[in-house]
Write an enzyme that holds these catalytic residues in place. Structure first.
Site, PDB file in Angstrom:
ATOM      1  N   HIS A 262      12.215 -62.110  36.103  1.00  0.00           N
ATOM      2  CA  HIS A 262      11.182 -61.141  36.484  1.00  0.00           C
ATOM      3  C   HIS A 262       9.830 -61.584  35.928  1.00  0.00           C
ATOM      4  CE1 HIS A 262       9.016 -57.414  37.020  1.00  0.00           C
ATOM      5  NE2 HIS A 262       9.971 -57.049  37.858  1.00  0.00           N
ATOM      6  N   ARG A 310       9.743 -60.240  41.526  1.00  0.00           N
ATOM      7  CA  ARG A 310      11.003 -61.001  41.576  1.00  0.00           C
ATOM      8  C   ARG A 310      11.388 -61.293  43.023  1.00  0.00           C
ATOM      9  NH1 ARG A 310      15.441 -56.350  40.088  1.00  0.00           N
ATOM     10  NH2 ARG A 310      14.043 -54.577  40.263  1.00  0.00           N
ATOM     11  N   LYS A 313      11.479 -59.026  46.472  1.00  0.00           N
ATOM     12  CA  LYS A 313      10.918 -57.705  46.224  1.00  0.00           C
ATOM     13  C   LYS A 313       9.467 -57.689  46.695  1.00  0.00           C
ATOM     14  CE  LYS A 313      12.819 -54.712  44.437  1.00  0.00           C
ATOM     15  NZ  LYS A 313      13.244 -53.579  43.588  1.00  0.00           N
ATOM     16  N   ASP A 316       3.077 -55.907  44.060  1.00  0.00           N
ATOM     17  CA  ASP A 316       2.685 -54.738  43.269  1.00  0.00           C
ATOM     18  C   ASP A 316       1.464 -55.184  42.461  1.00  0.00           C
ATOM     19  OD1 ASP A 316       2.370 -52.941  41.097  1.00  0.00           O
ATOM     20  OD2 ASP A 316       4.515 -52.495  40.999  1.00  0.00           O
ATOM     21  N   CYS A 318       0.352 -54.456  39.646  1.00  0.00           N
ATOM     22  CA  CYS A 318       0.487 -54.723  38.202  1.00  0.00           C
ATOM     23  C   CYS A 318       0.857 -56.177  37.935  1.00  0.00           C
ATOM     24  CB  CYS A 318       1.476 -53.775  37.534  1.00  0.00           C
ATOM     25  SG  CYS A 318       3.209 -54.065  37.901  1.00  0.00           S
ATOM     26  N   TYR A 319       1.477 -56.838  38.924  1.00  0.00           N
ATOM     27  CA  TYR A 319       1.835 -58.246  38.713  1.00  0.00           C
ATOM     28  C   TYR A 319       0.618 -59.167  38.795  1.00  0.00           C
ATOM     29  CZ  TYR A 319       6.395 -56.173  39.169  1.00  0.00           C
ATOM     30  OH  TYR A 319       7.489 -55.364  38.985  1.00  0.00           O
ATOM     31  N   ASP A 377      -0.293 -49.623  42.607  1.00  0.00           N
ATOM     32  CA  ASP A 377       0.746 -50.591  42.950  1.00  0.00           C
ATOM     33  C   ASP A 377       0.436 -51.193  44.330  1.00  0.00           C
ATOM     34  OD1 ASP A 377       3.097 -51.455  44.268  1.00  0.00           O
ATOM     35  OD2 ASP A 377       4.404 -49.964  43.334  1.00  0.00           O
ATOM     36  N   ASP A 384      -2.541 -44.881  38.748  1.00  0.00           N
ATOM     37  CA  ASP A 384      -2.154 -44.382  37.424  1.00  0.00           C
ATOM     38  C   ASP A 384      -2.758 -45.318  36.377  1.00  0.00           C
ATOM     39  OD1 ASP A 384      -0.338 -46.631  36.944  1.00  0.00           O
ATOM     40  OD2 ASP A 384       1.024 -45.659  38.356  1.00  0.00           O
ATOM     41  N   HIS A 387      -1.160 -48.994  36.140  1.00  0.00           N
ATOM     42  CA  HIS A 387      -1.611 -49.932  37.169  1.00  0.00           C
ATOM     43  C   HIS A 387      -3.106 -50.225  37.032  1.00  0.00           C
ATOM     44  CE1 HIS A 387       2.307 -48.997  39.009  1.00  0.00           C
ATOM     45  NE2 HIS A 387       2.190 -50.222  39.500  1.00  0.00           N
TER      46      HIS A 387
HETATM   47  C1  FPP Z   1      11.381 -53.931  37.455  1.00  0.00           C
HETATM   48  O1  FPP Z   1      10.879 -52.752  37.913  1.00  0.00           O
HETATM   49  C2  FPP Z   1      10.676 -54.280  36.183  1.00  0.00           C
HETATM   50  C3  FPP Z   1      11.213 -54.980  35.188  1.00  0.00           C
HETATM   51  C4  FPP Z   1      12.608 -55.468  35.265  1.00  0.00           C
HETATM   52  C5  FPP Z   1      10.437 -55.358  33.956  1.00  0.00           C
HETATM   53  C6  FPP Z   1       9.269 -54.493  33.615  1.00  0.00           C
HETATM   54  C7  FPP Z   1       8.632 -54.884  32.346  1.00  0.00           C
HETATM   55  C8  FPP Z   1       7.304 -54.761  32.163  1.00  0.00           C
HETATM   56  C9  FPP Z   1       6.440 -54.244  33.249  1.00  0.00           C
HETATM   57  C10 FPP Z   1       6.551 -55.120  30.937  1.00  0.00           C
HETATM   58  C11 FPP Z   1       7.254 -55.662  29.726  1.00  0.00           C
HETATM   59  C12 FPP Z   1       6.300 -56.157  28.722  1.00  0.00           C
HETATM   60  C13 FPP Z   1       5.909 -55.600  27.547  1.00  0.00           C
HETATM   61  C14 FPP Z   1       4.873 -56.290  26.761  1.00  0.00           C
HETATM   62  C15 FPP Z   1       6.460 -54.352  27.000  1.00  0.00           C
HETATM   63  P1  FPP Z   1      10.996 -52.328  39.448  1.00  0.00           P
HETATM   64  O2  FPP Z   1      12.365 -52.577  39.953  1.00  0.00           O
HETATM   65  O3  FPP Z   1      10.458 -50.939  39.526  1.00  0.00           O
HETATM   66  O4  FPP Z   1       9.927 -53.281  40.140  1.00  0.00           O
HETATM   67  P2  FPP Z   1      10.110 -54.549  41.108  1.00  0.00           P
HETATM   68  O5  FPP Z   1      10.742 -54.073  42.352  1.00  0.00           O
HETATM   69  O6  FPP Z   1       8.694 -54.985  41.345  1.00  0.00           O
HETATM   70  O7  FPP Z   1      10.910 -55.582  40.380  1.00  0.00           O
HETATM   71  K     K Z   2       7.396 -52.190  40.929  1.00  0.00           K
END
Ligand code: FPP
Ligand code: K
Length: 461
Positions: A262, A310, A313, A316, A318-319, A377, A384, A387
């Site tokens: 991820h 990932r 997917k 977003d 935030c990435y 996102d 929020d 984001h």
């Molecule tokens: C999947 O979410 C998200 C994760 C598996 C990891 C999230 C971790 C962080 C955002 C930050 C960690 C770092 C620190 C410093 C604490 P989802 O399934 O909602 O999103 P996706 O579909 O985009 O993978």
């Molecule tokens: K997400």
């Protein structure tokens, strides 16, 4: 009416827009991809829906939005600042759910405001008082009053204090208790647990490395650390090996060994490694960098231009930070010697990812264009604080060129990153440039330099 008539009728109804783009937009960002797999699945439908919601914004078709000559919306700076102010004001009852993440709310809002150049000095006293109440005598900060210390909330609180800056904010932190507590989280496998008895993962490796290096915490472990049982003597021993074990068959990084890769964890891994040693030495040593580059490259989508977290997917906003901030660290790892990361053998100004695409995604799809303001996102999602912080952080890194000066890299905290605005071939206007963010610490560069300078002059406790 025939189809053509409807089209021409509709065209005559649409107001002639004064903000219509003056330059053509590359079809890479405005059309469906040339090849689409005809297998229809839940995943392909979700992807198509996302693309459909992004395309009108990317095509600069919305007359209510003010675009620049590249067809990129302007940054609604003041509206975003106002949005963030609300997120740390009096909150309605449902936010009781967020009671265990107070430091995160503070960090997200303050970092976002600072990146936008807002005056945040008015928050210093309140932040210090809150920090005092969240700090535990046994070291670290809890998420809410009376709560157990946690590495993630401690990381966020230390960053928030660094952002407001100044001796009074720095001195709130009990560094001796922090050292004891971090020693108790250090594991025999080299990693860190997130809290006493809590999970061990790569977030812990990164959060601990950030806290230790920003506060100049002495590395020798306390005598009762669990890591001492296998002969580990300092906080950083075995951490590189722990991070290495998180690289997966895909080439990306997972939260812990043998899990799914991820983007957020890729950032944690690279951030941690570049604190431990210079990127050109440690990244190729600890990771299969070519496979990581390949996996990270697959995170940027067209036509959206943004990053996914990932495989299979969705993009977003935030990435823009979690994946976006990996790029300067990886690029720095290509330096050939101890001189400068600029000597990578790559043409100057070369980027590993498509900067234009990311800027288009952030400004067009990552902004809430309504009066609510803030960043989000993707289209259709509410803005929020989380984001807003990370989309702005990603915006800062895509707007700047970062290079590592690895010539003075004998010890931790001795790498200097140079961050300069990237003004060539840009599709954003100068008025939309945000402050420089530090590629490893995710706070404004100036704040990172000031807190490190302060604590480097204070070895020991
Ligand atoms: C999947 O979410 C998200 C994760 C598996 C990891 C999230 C971790 C962080 C955002 C930050 C960690 C770092 C620190 C410093 C604490 P989802 O399934 O909602 O999103 P996706 O579909 O985009 O993978
Ligand atoms: K997400």
């Amino acid at each position: 009416m025939a189809d053509e008539e409807i089209v021409s009728h509709m065209a005559s109804l649409s107001p002639s827009s004064a903000t219509a783009p003056k330059l053509p937009i590359d079809p890479l960002y405005t059309r469906e991809p040339p090849i689409i797999d005809d297998l229809i699945t839940v995943t392909s439908n979700a992807q198509e829906g996302t693309m459909d919601s992004c395309l009108p914004l990317l095509q600069a078709q919305d007359d209510s939005i003010e675009y620049n000559i590249h067809g990129v919306p302007h940054l609604r700076r003041q509206r975003i600042i106002n949005f963030l102010k609300h997120t740390i004001g009096q909150l309605p009852a449902p936010f009781v759910m967020a009671d265990a993440s107070r430091p995160w709310s503070l960090y997200w809002a303050l970092n976002g405001m600072a990146l936008l150049g807002a005056d945040i000095s008015g928050y210093r006293d309140g932040l210090i008082a809150t920090a005092q109440h969240l700090q535990n005598d046994s070291g670290g900060f809890g998420g809410g009053f009376g709560q157990q210390s946690h590495l993630a909330t401690t990381y966020a609180m230390v960053l928030a204090l660094a952002i407001v800056g100044g001796e009074e904010a720095y001195e709130i932190i009990d560094r001796r208790a922090m050292w004891k507590w971090l020693s108790s989280l250090k594991q025999p496998d080299g990693g860190f647990s997130m809290s006493l008895g809590g999970e061990v993962d790569v977030r812990g490796a990164y959060c601990a490395a950030v806290i230790i290096s920003l506060l100049n915490i002495p590395l020798g472990l306390s005598s009762d650390s669990p890591a001492r049982t296998v002969g580990i003597e300092d906080l950083f021993t075995g951490l590189e090996g722990y991070v290495r074990r998180c690289q997966t068959y895909e080439g990306g990084i997972s939260g812990k060994p043998d899990a799914e890769a991820h983007g957020a964890y890729a950032f944690c891994a690279l951030g941690c490694l570049t604190i431990l040693d210079a990127p050109h030495r440690i990244i190729p040593r600890a990771l299969d960098a070519p496979r990581l580059i390949s996996w990270l490259s697959a995170r940027q989508y067209a036509p959206e231009g943004g990053f996914s977290g990932r495989t299979n997917k969705l993009v977003d906003g935030c990435y823009s930070h979690w994946v976006g901030a990996c790029w300067p660290l990886l690029q720095a790892s290509l330096a050939r010697d101890h001189s400068s990361a600029l000597e990578t053998g790559l043409p100057s100004g070369h980027s590993f990812y498509d900067r234009e695409g990311l800027i288009r995604y952030i400004m067009s799809c990552g902004q809430d264009h309504s009066s609510r303001g803030g960043m989000r996102d993707k289209p259709g999602r509410r803005s929020d604080a989380y984001h807003t912080c990370y989309v702005l952080s990603g915006l800062s890194s895509v707007q700047h060129i970062v290079s590592a000066d690895t010539s003075r890299d004998e010890q931790v905290a001795n790498i200097t990153w140079t961050v300069q605005p990237h003004m060539d071939d840009r599709v954003f206007d100068e008025e939309d440039l945000v402050e420089a963010t530090d590629p490893v610490y995710a706070i404004p560069q100036k704040s990172r330099e000031e807190i490190m300078e302060y604590f480097l002059s204070k070895p020991g406790f």
